[in-house]
Design a protein around this motif. Sequence first.
Motif, PDB file in Angstrom:
ATOM      1  N   ALA A  35      16.637  39.165  46.817  1.00  0.00           N
ATOM      2  CA  ALA A  35      17.475  38.414  47.930  1.00  0.00           C
ATOM      3  C   ALA A  35      18.814  38.475  47.491  1.00  0.00           C
ATOM      4  CB  ALA A  35      17.080  36.978  48.028  1.00  0.00           C
ATOM      5  N   ASP A  36      19.499  38.355  46.222  1.00  0.00           N
ATOM      6  CA  ASP A  36      20.876  38.516  45.976  1.00  0.00           C
ATOM      7  C   ASP A  36      21.432  39.782  46.081  1.00  0.00           C
ATOM      8  OD1 ASP A  36      20.780  35.805  45.497  1.00  0.00           O
ATOM      9  OD2 ASP A  36      20.750  36.067  43.127  1.00  0.00           O
ATOM     10  N   GLU A  37      20.661  40.679  45.735  1.00  0.00           N
ATOM     11  CA  GLU A  37      20.931  42.247  45.945  1.00  0.00           C
ATOM     12  C   GLU A  37      21.078  42.451  47.471  1.00  0.00           C
ATOM     13  OE1 GLU A  37      20.115  46.485  43.863  1.00  0.00           O
ATOM     14  OE2 GLU A  37      18.676  44.915  43.494  1.00  0.00           O
ATOM     15  N   VAL A  38      20.189  42.008  48.144  1.00  0.00           N
ATOM     16  CA  VAL A  38      20.387  42.232  49.566  1.00  0.00           C
ATOM     17  C   VAL A  38      21.492  41.789  50.119  1.00  0.00           C
ATOM     18  CG1 VAL A  38      19.036  41.765  51.893  1.00  0.00           C
ATOM     19  CG2 VAL A  38      17.748  42.260  50.040  1.00  0.00           C
ATOM     20  N   ARG A  39      22.001  40.816  49.762  1.00  0.00           N
ATOM     21  CA  ARG A  39      23.306  40.329  50.266  1.00  0.00           C
ATOM     22  C   ARG A  39      24.321  41.225  49.661  1.00  0.00           C
ATOM     23  NH1 ARG A  39      19.668  36.560  50.912  1.00  0.00           N
ATOM     24  NH2 ARG A  39      19.841  34.906  52.284  1.00  0.00           N
ATOM     25  N   ARG A  40      24.231  41.579  48.531  1.00  0.00           N
ATOM     26  CA  ARG A  40      25.486  42.447  47.983  1.00  0.00           C
ATOM     27  C   ARG A  40      25.568  43.565  48.793  1.00  0.00           C
ATOM     28  NH1 ARG A  40      25.441  46.642  44.539  1.00  0.00           N
ATOM     29  NH2 ARG A  40      23.282  46.482  44.160  1.00  0.00           N
ATOM     30  N   HIS A  41      24.459  44.374  48.878  1.00  0.00           N
ATOM     31  CA  HIS A  41      24.521  45.706  49.772  1.00  0.00           C
ATOM     32  C   HIS A  41      25.055  45.543  51.175  1.00  0.00           C
ATOM     33  CE1 HIS A  41      22.598  48.597  47.192  1.00  0.00           C
ATOM     34  NE2 HIS A  41      21.694  47.733  46.912  1.00  0.00           N
ATOM     35  N   VAL A  42      24.550  44.176  51.835  1.00  0.00           N
ATOM     36  CA  VAL A  42      25.323  44.033  53.126  1.00  0.00           C
ATOM     37  C   VAL A  42      26.729  43.637  53.199  1.00  0.00           C
ATOM     38  CG1 VAL A  42      25.146  42.417  55.041  1.00  0.00           C
ATOM     39  CG2 VAL A  42      23.003  43.256  54.072  1.00  0.00           C
ATOM     40  N   ARG A  43      26.941  42.901  52.056  1.00  0.00           N
ATOM     41  CA  ARG A  43      28.316  42.389  51.892  1.00  0.00           C
ATOM     42  C   ARG A  43      29.384  43.433  51.675  1.00  0.00           C
ATOM     43  NH1 ARG A  43      27.528  39.908  47.677  1.00  0.00           N
ATOM     44  NH2 ARG A  43      26.848  37.851  48.602  1.00  0.00           N
ATOM     45  N   SER A  44      28.883  44.569  50.769  1.00  0.00           N
ATOM     46  CA  SER A  44      29.664  45.932  50.391  1.00  0.00           C
ATOM     47  C   SER A  44      29.567  46.982  51.603  1.00  0.00           C
ATOM     48  CB  SER A  44      29.313  46.409  49.320  1.00  0.00           C
ATOM     49  OG  SER A  44      27.892  46.926  49.272  1.00  0.00           O
ATOM     50  N   ARG A  45      28.767  46.813  52.692  1.00  0.00           N
ATOM     51  CA  ARG A  45      28.736  47.665  53.709  1.00  0.00           C
ATOM     52  C   ARG A  45      28.092  48.897  53.461  1.00  0.00           C
ATOM     53  NH1 ARG A  45      34.228  45.835  54.719  1.00  0.00           N
ATOM     54  NH2 ARG A  45      34.373  44.937  56.568  1.00  0.00           N
ATOM     55  N   ASP A  98      17.578  34.613  39.780  1.00  0.00           N
ATOM     56  CA  ASP A  98      17.932  35.132  40.949  1.00  0.00           C
ATOM     57  C   ASP A  98      17.086  35.398  42.199  1.00  0.00           C
ATOM     58  OD1 ASP A  98      16.250  36.853  39.563  1.00  0.00           O
ATOM     59  OD2 ASP A  98      17.568  38.435  39.929  1.00  0.00           O
ATOM     60  N   THR A  99      15.857  34.667  42.050  1.00  0.00           N
ATOM     61  CA  THR A  99      14.765  34.961  43.237  1.00  0.00           C
ATOM     62  C   THR A  99      14.927  33.814  44.088  1.00  0.00           C
ATOM     63  OG1 THR A  99      13.103  33.917  41.972  1.00  0.00           O
ATOM     64  CG2 THR A  99      13.491  36.393  41.686  1.00  0.00           C
ATOM     65  N   SER A 100      14.607  34.083  45.511  1.00  0.00           N
ATOM     66  CA  SER A 100      14.835  32.749  46.351  1.00  0.00           C
ATOM     67  C   SER A 100      13.803  31.919  46.177  1.00  0.00           C
ATOM     68  CB  SER A 100      14.689  33.574  47.910  1.00  0.00           C
ATOM     69  OG  SER A 100      13.260  34.108  48.013  1.00  0.00           O
ATOM     70  N   GLN A 147      14.289  27.774  45.763  1.00  0.00           N
ATOM     71  CA  GLN A 147      13.527  26.900  46.715  1.00  0.00           C
ATOM     72  C   GLN A 147      12.857  25.741  45.956  1.00  0.00           C
ATOM     73  OE1 GLN A 147      11.422  30.194  48.737  1.00  0.00           O
ATOM     74  NE2 GLN A 147      12.978  30.222  50.306  1.00  0.00           N
ATOM     75  N   LEU A 148      12.127  26.229  44.835  1.00  0.00           N
ATOM     76  CA  LEU A 148      11.515  25.211  44.018  1.00  0.00           C
ATOM     77  C   LEU A 148      12.318  24.166  43.297  1.00  0.00           C
ATOM     78  CD1 LEU A 148       8.680  27.538  42.219  1.00  0.00           C
ATOM     79  CD2 LEU A 148       8.257  25.701  44.326  1.00  0.00           C
TER      80      LEU A 148
END
Length: 305
Positions: free
Chosen positions: A133-143, A202-204, A208-209
């Motif tokens: 999840a965190d790396e997904v956001r990093r890739h989108v954030r960095s274009r 670092d996992t979603s 959540q837990l």
Amino acid sequence: MTQRVTIRQLDCFVAVAKAGHFTVAAERLALAQPALTATIQKLEAELGVRLFNRSARHVELTEAGRDLLPIAERLLQDLDHTVSDMRGFASGSRGHISVVAAPSAFEAILAPAIEAFVENHPAVRITIRDAGADEVRRHVRSRSADFGLTSRTAEDSSLMFETLTHDHLGLVCGADHPLARLGGQLHWDQLRGYELVGHTLDTSTRQQLQSVPDLGSILTEPKYQVSSVTSLHWMIRSGIRAAVVPALVAALPLLRDLAFRPLAPPLVQRDVGLVFRRDMELSPVAEQLAEECRRVSRKLANDSA
């Protein structure tokens, strides 16, 4: 001030060179012959060389004209291809898409969405990355990715999250595990006393837990922690250990041979959806793939209803 050579001038030059005659070339270009002649004269003046040897019956290329012809043809061809690509890009029939997805979101949503998408867009190139999840956001954030698919975690002011589906947590374990043999829903208290494999911070799922009160350290601070489905499968394949995971994770190929048991309230679920940059509009092809992901998610919801 020096003027630049124009596409129109090169187009006229190639037409005359191919026809060998100004009158024939003018007819093919739907131009008046004086206009065509003037265009060629302007091109010759701009280049400072004579391109044609003219006679009453026909014209021949000079040495400079012969050198220019293949270059002009290639430039015009490249322009045609570029215009075609841009029109295809605008219509969504061509282009490149980069997507990053959590493995469970890829399996359940992105993979079937791509299968449907490529049937109607065979010329579109697609790059796919799988990440947490965190790396997904990093890739989108960095274009480096046009958009991502993952679960909702901490809010990020630079990103937008669009929920596609809700994924509830349950217990995954071997078919012979004592918890797999119990009837009905499992209660969280029933997990105490068993070896549970948890998730790294670092996992979603771990996040959540952590947000649910009174679950106890066995879930919020587990002895064993993993960050991938591969390591999770390795840890519980003996049948001794179990793990709390989202239903979409339990449906992944590596875990399909294991038992999945729903957990009674407090119901813990995660929102799975699309992640975009707020300041970046999707290209037409990327938007069409995102729409295909929405369609797959709606089908999943209807099938489970």
